[in-house]
Design a protein around this motif. Structure first.
Motif, mmCIF file in Angstrom:
data_model
loop_
_atom_site.group_PDB
_atom_site.id
_atom_site.type_symbol
_atom_site.label_atom_id
_atom_site.label_comp_id
_atom_site.label_asym_id
_atom_site.label_seq_id
_atom_site.Cartn_x
_atom_site.Cartn_y
_atom_site.Cartn_z
ATOM 1 N N PRO A 91 69.957 -80.765 -27.669
ATOM 2 C CA PRO A 91 68.854 -81.640 -27.248
ATOM 3 C C PRO A 91 69.251 -83.119 -27.317
ATOM 4 O O PRO A 91 70.109 -83.506 -28.104
ATOM 5 N N HIS A 92 68.598 -83.919 -26.480
ATOM 6 C CA HIS A 92 68.806 -85.371 -26.475
ATOM 7 C C HIS A 92 67.492 -86.084 -26.776
ATOM 8 O O HIS A 92 66.408 -85.597 -26.413
ATOM 9 N N TYR A 93 67.595 -87.247 -27.411
ATOM 10 C CA TYR A 93 66.431 -88.092 -27.689
ATOM 11 C C TYR A 93 66.797 -89.546 -27.413
ATOM 12 O O TYR A 93 67.966 -89.936 -27.492
ATOM 13 N N THR A 94 65.780 -90.354 -27.099
ATOM 14 C CA THR A 94 65.989 -91.792 -26.934
ATOM 15 C C THR A 94 64.756 -92.525 -27.462
ATOM 16 O O THR A 94 63.828 -91.905 -28.002
ATOM 17 N N ARG A 95 64.706 -93.832 -27.320
ATOM 18 C CA ARG A 95 63.601 -94.627 -27.838
ATOM 19 C C ARG A 95 62.293 -94.291 -27.099
ATOM 20 O O ARG A 95 62.339 -93.945 -25.930
ATOM 21 N N PRO A 96 61.164 -94.378 -27.821
ATOM 22 C CA PRO A 96 60.987 -94.786 -29.220
ATOM 23 C C PRO A 96 61.263 -93.641 -30.182
ATOM 24 O O PRO A 96 61.212 -92.465 -29.790
ATOM 25 N N ALA A 97 61.520 -93.974 -31.424
ATOM 26 C CA ALA A 97 61.801 -92.952 -32.437
ATOM 27 C C ALA A 97 60.553 -92.138 -32.766
ATOM 28 O O ALA A 97 60.646 -90.992 -33.197
ATOM 29 N N ASP A 98 59.383 -92.741 -32.538
ATOM 30 C CA ASP A 98 58.107 -92.048 -32.768
ATOM 31 C C ASP A 98 57.245 -92.240 -31.531
ATOM 32 O O ASP A 98 56.807 -93.345 -31.233
ATOM 33 N N PHE A 99 57.018 -91.179 -30.785
ATOM 34 C CA PHE A 99 56.198 -91.251 -29.577
ATOM 35 C C PHE A 99 54.990 -90.333 -29.762
ATOM 36 O O PHE A 99 55.117 -89.113 -29.833
ATOM 37 N N ARG A 100 53.814 -90.964 -29.944
ATOM 38 C CA ARG A 100 52.570 -90.218 -30.143
ATOM 39 C C ARG A 100 52.665 -89.226 -31.303
ATOM 40 O O ARG A 100 52.149 -88.117 -31.248
ATOM 41 N N GLY A 101 53.355 -89.641 -32.329
ATOM 42 C CA GLY A 101 53.498 -88.787 -33.498
ATOM 43 C C GLY A 101 54.619 -87.773 -33.387
ATOM 44 O O GLY A 101 54.890 -87.026 -34.328
ATOM 45 N N LEU A 102 55.300 -87.727 -32.246
ATOM 46 C CA LEU A 102 56.437 -86.827 -32.032
ATOM 47 C C LEU A 102 57.707 -87.595 -32.378
ATOM 48 O O LEU A 102 58.071 -88.548 -31.689
ATOM 49 N N VAL B 18 61.758 -88.336 -33.559
ATOM 50 C CA VAL B 18 63.162 -87.969 -33.365
ATOM 51 C C VAL B 18 63.700 -87.417 -34.689
ATOM 52 O O VAL B 18 63.356 -87.934 -35.755
ATOM 53 N N PRO B 19 64.505 -86.352 -34.664
ATOM 54 C CA PRO B 19 65.090 -85.833 -35.907
ATOM 55 C C PRO B 19 65.789 -86.934 -36.698
ATOM 56 O O PRO B 19 66.535 -87.741 -36.143
ATOM 57 N N GLU B 20 65.535 -86.966 -38.013
ATOM 58 C CA GLU B 20 66.057 -88.025 -38.878
ATOM 59 C C GLU B 20 67.573 -88.149 -38.818
ATOM 60 O O GLU B 20 68.129 -89.236 -38.906
ATOM 61 N N VAL B 21 68.261 -87.019 -38.678
ATOM 62 C CA VAL B 21 69.724 -87.054 -38.696
ATOM 63 C C VAL B 21 70.275 -87.944 -37.589
ATOM 64 O O VAL B 21 71.308 -88.603 -37.765
ATOM 65 N N LEU B 22 69.578 -88.012 -36.444
ATOM 66 C CA LEU B 22 70.066 -88.823 -35.326
ATOM 67 C C LEU B 22 69.886 -90.312 -35.579
ATOM 68 O O LEU B 22 70.491 -91.141 -34.889
ATOM 69 N N LEU B 23 69.047 -90.649 -36.547
ATOM 70 C CA LEU B 23 68.817 -92.052 -36.889
ATOM 71 C C LEU B 23 69.637 -92.481 -38.104
ATOM 72 O O LEU B 23 69.599 -93.638 -38.511
ATOM 73 N N SER B 24 70.379 -91.544 -38.678
ATOM 74 C CA SER B 24 71.077 -91.794 -39.940
ATOM 75 C C SER B 24 72.317 -92.662 -39.804
ATOM 76 O O SER B 24 72.739 -93.306 -40.762
#
Length: 244
Positions: A179-190, A192-198
């Motif tokens: 899976p891929h994620y991008t900004r924002p880290a929090d979108f409507r309470g959803l 991004v997995p913490e590990v990707l921000l570590s």
């Protein structure tokens, strides 16, 4: 790379070949396209390219003469022996591995048929590869040849810009992509997995590997039958199989 298309409907290619990655690939001189109406090679005074099948039956069959002459002319013009690809439902199922194989060629030539089918002599004496994009039937080979072309051209050196992109695609590694994620880290309470921000690249790589394995296990378990699983991966899969 040179890619030629033999078709009765050249207009179908104009939009696809001149947009997005395929347009950029031409601008970078990674590929050149040539779309040819093989009706122009017909020796029939009415420029017919099809006829009724011997033995009877429904539909019309493409005659060999225009296609043979067109392929021979292309060979002579380029002084090369291109891979001659027939796109048809009876062909080899197209895969990422086949795309990677064809991306190493210098010259490809797609034969896009219509009507009921091809005279068998085209298959037996002209074609080098028969390819199908799935177990279904299209009106003609044009759309299938464009799909295959897009898959191949994006693999050519320099086309995507990021050289890692095609390597990390689904199927290139043998597994589906993580899976891929991008900004924002929090979108409507959803979130991004913490590990990707570590910022920990080792942990991120391990997470991505496990997610890729999990997605393949859940969606395409058939791919795992041929994949060289490590003992660690086998243990993880066994855990999932046991519902953990």
């Amino acid at each position: 790379m040179k890619i030629d298309f033999l078709t009765l409907f050249p207009e179908m290619f104009h939009g696809v070949l001149n947009e997005s990655i395929l347009r950029k690939a031409q601008e970078k001189e990674a590929v050149t396209f040539n779309v040819i109406n093989f009706r122009e090679y017909s020796s029939n005074k009415h420029q017919n390219v099809d006829d009724y099948p011997y033995g009877g039956g429904a539909g019309m069959v493409l005659t060999p003469q225009p296609i043979f002459d067109a392929v021979e002319d292309i060979r002579k013009q380029h002084n090369s022996e291109p891979k001659v690809i027939l796109v048809c439902p009876q062909g080899e199922r197209f895969t990422q591995a086949k795309a990677e194989q064809l991306a190493r060629e210098d010259h490809l030539l797609f034969v896009c048929g219509h009507y009921e089918g091809y005279d068998e002599r085209i298959r037996e004496h002209l074609v080098t590869d028969e390819i199908s994009i799935g177990d279904f039937v299209l009106t003609g080979g044009e759309l299938a040849s464009m799909v295959i072309t897009d898959s191949i051209v994006r693999l050519l050196p320099g086309v995507l810009g990021n050289e890692d992109s095609p390597i990390l695609d689904s199927y290139s590694s043998g597994l589906l992509e993580h899976p891929h994620y991008t900004r924002p880290a929090d979108f409507r309470g959803l979130k991004v997995p913490e590990v990707l921000l570590s910022g920990n690249h080792k942990l991120i790589a391990e997470w991505r590997e496990e997610q890729s394995l999990k997605r393949t296990f859940e969606r395409r378990p058939d791919l795992l039958e041929k994949y060289p699983l490590t003992e660690k991966q086998k243990a993880i899969i066994k855990k999932w199989q046991n519902g953990n």
